[in-house]
Design a protein around this motif. Sequence first.
Motif, PDB file in Angstrom:
ATOM      1  N   GLN A   1      38.773  44.854  54.754  1.00  0.00           N
ATOM      2  CA  GLN A   1      37.437  44.277  54.643  1.00  0.00           C
ATOM      3  C   GLN A   1      37.323  43.391  53.419  1.00  0.00           C
ATOM      4  N   ARG A   2      38.063  43.742  52.387  1.00  0.00           N
ATOM      5  CA  ARG A   2      37.982  42.993  51.134  1.00  0.00           C
ATOM      6  C   ARG A   2      39.195  42.098  50.924  1.00  0.00           C
ATOM      7  N   MET A   3      39.804  41.710  52.016  1.00  0.00           N
ATOM      8  CA  MET A   3      40.998  40.873  51.927  1.00  0.00           C
ATOM      9  C   MET A   3      40.685  39.556  51.233  1.00  0.00           C
ATOM     10  N   ARG A   4      39.506  38.983  51.568  1.00  0.00           N
ATOM     11  CA  ARG A   4      39.142  37.713  50.944  1.00  0.00           C
ATOM     12  C   ARG A   4      38.996  37.902  49.440  1.00  0.00           C
ATOM     13  N   GLU A   5      38.360  39.020  49.069  1.00  0.00           N
ATOM     14  CA  GLU A   5      38.181  39.297  47.643  1.00  0.00           C
ATOM     15  C   GLU A   5      39.526  39.418  46.943  1.00  0.00           C
ATOM     16  N   ILE A   6      40.479  40.069  47.622  1.00  0.00           N
ATOM     17  CA  ILE A   6      41.820  40.212  47.042  1.00  0.00           C
ATOM     18  C   ILE A   6      42.456  38.834  46.863  1.00  0.00           C
ATOM     19  N   GLY A   7      42.303  37.982  47.884  1.00  0.00           N
ATOM     20  CA  GLY A   7      42.858  36.632  47.795  1.00  0.00           C
ATOM     21  C   GLY A   7      42.237  35.832  46.656  1.00  0.00           C
ATOM     22  N   ILE A   8      40.928  35.944  46.513  1.00  0.00           N
ATOM     23  CA  ILE A   8      40.226  35.224  45.441  1.00  0.00           C
ATOM     24  C   ILE A   8      40.690  35.734  44.081  1.00  0.00           C
ATOM     25  N   LEU A   9      40.739  37.053  43.963  1.00  0.00           N
ATOM     26  CA  LEU A   9      41.154  37.636  42.681  1.00  0.00           C
ATOM     27  C   LEU A   9      42.554  37.170  42.308  1.00  0.00           C
ATOM     28  N   LYS A  10      43.447  37.153  43.298  1.00  0.00           N
ATOM     29  CA  LYS A  10      44.804  36.692  42.998  1.00  0.00           C
ATOM     30  C   LYS A  10      44.787  35.215  42.629  1.00  0.00           C
ATOM     31  N   ALA A  11      43.950  34.438  43.324  1.00  0.00           N
ATOM     32  CA  ALA A  11      43.891  32.991  43.069  1.00  0.00           C
ATOM     33  C   ALA A  11      43.386  32.689  41.657  1.00  0.00           C
ATOM     34  N   ILE A  12      42.446  33.507  41.179  1.00  0.00           N
ATOM     35  CA  ILE A  12      41.890  33.206  39.855  1.00  0.00           C
ATOM     36  C   ILE A  12      42.668  33.901  38.745  1.00  0.00           C
ATOM     37  N   GLY A  13      43.762  34.606  39.115  1.00  0.00           N
ATOM     38  CA  GLY A  13      44.655  35.101  38.078  1.00  0.00           C
ATOM     39  C   GLY A  13      44.756  36.612  37.932  1.00  0.00           C
ATOM     40  N   ALA A  14      44.164  37.370  38.864  1.00  0.00           N
ATOM     41  CA  ALA A  14      44.326  38.824  38.764  1.00  0.00           C
ATOM     42  C   ALA A  14      45.732  39.195  39.196  1.00  0.00           C
ATOM     43  N   SER A  15      46.356  40.090  38.454  1.00  0.00           N
ATOM     44  CA  SER A  15      47.698  40.524  38.827  1.00  0.00           C
ATOM     45  C   SER A  15      47.612  41.531  39.975  1.00  0.00           C
ATOM     46  N   THR A  16      48.698  41.621  40.710  1.00  0.00           N
ATOM     47  CA  THR A  16      48.751  42.591  41.807  1.00  0.00           C
ATOM     48  C   THR A  16      48.516  43.999  41.267  1.00  0.00           C
ATOM     49  N   ARG A  17      49.093  44.266  40.121  1.00  0.00           N
ATOM     50  CA  ARG A  17      48.968  45.607  39.524  1.00  0.00           C
ATOM     51  C   ARG A  17      47.501  45.947  39.242  1.00  0.00           C
ATOM     52  N   ARG A  18      46.768  44.957  38.756  1.00  0.00           N
ATOM     53  CA  ARG A  18      45.369  45.208  38.441  1.00  0.00           C
ATOM     54  C   ARG A  18      44.562  45.488  39.705  1.00  0.00           C
ATOM     55  N   ILE A  19      44.831  44.726  40.743  1.00  0.00           N
ATOM     56  CA  ILE A  19      44.118  44.926  42.004  1.00  0.00           C
ATOM     57  C   ILE A  19      44.458  46.299  42.581  1.00  0.00           C
ATOM     58  N   GLU A  20      45.745  46.640  42.529  1.00  0.00           N
ATOM     59  CA  GLU A  20      46.173  47.956  43.025  1.00  0.00           C
ATOM     60  C   GLU A  20      45.484  49.070  42.235  1.00  0.00           C
ATOM     61  N   LEU A  21      45.416  48.876  40.929  1.00  0.00           N
ATOM     62  CA  LEU A  21      44.792  49.899  40.076  1.00  0.00           C
ATOM     63  C   LEU A  21      43.319  50.069  40.438  1.00  0.00           C
ATOM     64  N   GLY A  22      42.655  48.935  40.682  1.00  0.00           N
ATOM     65  CA  GLY A  22      41.247  48.987  41.057  1.00  0.00           C
ATOM     66  C   GLY A  22      41.024  49.806  42.324  1.00  0.00           C
ATOM     67  N   PHE A  23      41.834  49.516  43.342  1.00  0.00           N
ATOM     68  CA  PHE A  23      41.705  50.271  44.594  1.00  0.00           C
ATOM     69  C   PHE A  23      42.105  51.729  44.394  1.00  0.00           C
ATOM     70  N   GLY A  24      43.114  51.924  43.560  1.00  0.00           N
ATOM     71  CA  GLY A  24      43.560  53.292  43.286  1.00  0.00           C
ATOM     72  C   GLY A  24      42.473  54.110  42.618  1.00  0.00           C
ATOM     73  N   ILE A  25      41.771  53.495  41.668  1.00  0.00           N
ATOM     74  CA  ILE A  25      40.681  54.200  40.982  1.00  0.00           C
ATOM     75  C   ILE A  25      39.548  54.507  41.951  1.00  0.00           C
ATOM     76  N   GLU A  26      39.238  53.544  42.819  1.00  0.00           N
ATOM     77  CA  GLU A  26      38.192  53.802  43.819  1.00  0.00           C
ATOM     78  C   GLU A  26      38.583  54.997  44.692  1.00  0.00           C
ATOM     79  N   THR A  27      39.843  55.021  45.114  1.00  0.00           N
ATOM     80  CA  THR A  27      40.314  56.131  45.960  1.00  0.00           C
ATOM     81  C   THR A  27      40.215  57.455  45.216  1.00  0.00           C
ATOM     82  N   LEU A  28      40.647  57.428  43.972  1.00  0.00           N
ATOM     83  CA  LEU A  28      40.631  58.661  43.177  1.00  0.00           C
ATOM     84  C   LEU A  28      39.211  59.172  42.962  1.00  0.00           C
ATOM     85  N   LEU A  29      38.286  58.258  42.689  1.00  0.00           N
ATOM     86  CA  LEU A  29      36.893  58.668  42.481  1.00  0.00           C
ATOM     87  C   LEU A  29      36.334  59.299  43.753  1.00  0.00           C
TER      88      LEU A  29
END
Lengths: 230, 396
Positions: free
Chosen positions: B301-329
């Motif tokens: 559902q948030r694929m576009r957001e992931i693409g945008i984040l990567k385009a503006i300079g977010a690292s894969t690790r940061r995006i993974e961490l974000g989703f990981g934290i959401e899952t953990l919470l």
Amino acid sequence: MNEEPIVVAHDLSRYYQTREVLVEALNGVNLRFQKGRMIAIRGASGSGKTTLLNLIGALDRPSSGSLVVDDIDVARIHGRDEVNYRLHKVGFVFQSYYLIPHLTALENIILPMELCGVNTEKRKIRACELLQRVGLEKTHGSRKPSHLSGGEQQRVAIARALANNPSIIIADEPTGNLDTRTGTLIIDLLYSLTEEGRTVIVATHSAEVAAKADMVLEMVDGHLLNPVEV
Amino acid sequence: MDIFKRSFLNLLRAAGRTITVVVLLAVCLGLGLSMFEENATAASQLGAVSGKLGTGIIVTPAGYAGLASGDAILPQSAIAKLNGLAHVALVQSSLLASYAGNVNLKAGSPAHNLNGPAEKATPVQDIGVLGLDPSVANPLLIGPNGYMKVTMVNGTYFTAADANSDVMIIGQALAVANHLEIGSTIDFYGVPVQVIGIYSTGVTDNRIIMPIAIVQRLYKLPGANNIILVADNVNNVNTVVQEIRTIFDSNTADVLTATSVYDSIHSDLVNAISASKSGMIVTFTVTALVISLAMFLVMRQRMREIGILKAIGASTRRIELGFGIETLLMCLASAVLGTGLAVIFVRKGLVGIDTIISPDIFLVAIGVMVVLALISSIVPIWYIARVSPAEVLRNE
């Protein structure tokens, strides 16, 4: 204006293998862009404009050839270097704005600075400055993209692209979803960035937009019709 | 801190979806935890029961039903082999028969003692004659409450020297009911047998106990119809049973262990352990699948957001961490809710046995959800890493 080339591509190509055929999105492109100029890349849909911009912005990797942007061999960077390049060297502006819908305008502008680890207070100050720079009021900052007009959203997108002070702005059909008047304002805003020493590369199929640029390159079927040298 | 705050806000923004996933996970976890507790309770009870069951094994002729079975015996030659079995601490052979003599013996009530009245004796019934090995100093008798020890209240128990002597000890109630005392004799097939002791077990004390060789001789039964073996360890009981079976097959002898005597308790608990273990595995697997699916759907559902984040300079690790934290919470929230549901499920009797909730159930819940969150994140995270911003934004 600075005569030093900021983008140099030599025999740049990009192919995609589909099930049936090999698609040549870009084929043997040679170019040199000077710093502080606005370059328009014109062509019909599917001509390879977006592919070229994606390669320059390191969103994609060339199949062959070389591409050096501001002394960085973009074709070969990966990992941390690739991320830093996108964070600090280039700023993207898209036809569909691509703002994060659940963030306010100000939060969208702050996002790249947050990724860099900029101090909370500093990034808020800078974001407000950028909001003004692109011609928006402070009140726009607290609105979400759904409460902004197309032109306003594109201005926010430009402000976001400027967040980490990149030397290159890459705009892919920035006026594609805007009316003529608003589109003109946006192009004028983008052109004004060259006065700050930034290089602005715009992909467009609009003759009016191309007319505003310092240099126009025509693309057809992955080839540059009028390569290269400025 | 930014990424944590952003992940938390992302969850709040999609409150409906977050609540749905948390509730679903909590139900799965609650079921799994209640089965976990059931498993633990059943294992504990089984351990307690096993401890109480002891190590006794009883071997009798096949189909043996006590005095009603007449002359059914196991041959002495085969019985002798039992003494050589491994893991056996005691072998006690006995021969039970009915008194057959010219004395009208009356059974006494268990309440009688040497000082009590004799007039409460019951009408004539079969008096059991039990032949025991006199070299076994502390014999075991089998009664309604399990194994019982013989306590001498008067006179002496047998010694090894009495193996072939015409002597006996008698139950206290029997002694009182028939006015028997030390030195009294009773006729057995014309052979006078002398009382040398009076015993009590507190329950069954109407029997006559003699050296087994005497009973075998008097009744012409060269064997035994009840053999008690005691294994050296409760864990070796089954091994000993298997060894017994090499001497007596199932057509020849019945072999009863305390486990088989208390079979329904044991099988219920074993079934509970087995079922709860399977249930636990299933529910925790389902929980992991729910987490994976939820993460995957959110990510798509948030694929576009992931693409945008990567385009503006977010690292894969940061995006993974974000989703990981959401899952953990989400998983931690499910752990809290799931613990509460587990308590409710157990209290409402949704599990098979009376289950005890351990105080550290909450810690178990946290531990399980953290592990499941980590495992379930593998595929979605691998997917995030492979997202190409150019492709995503082109397709959007």
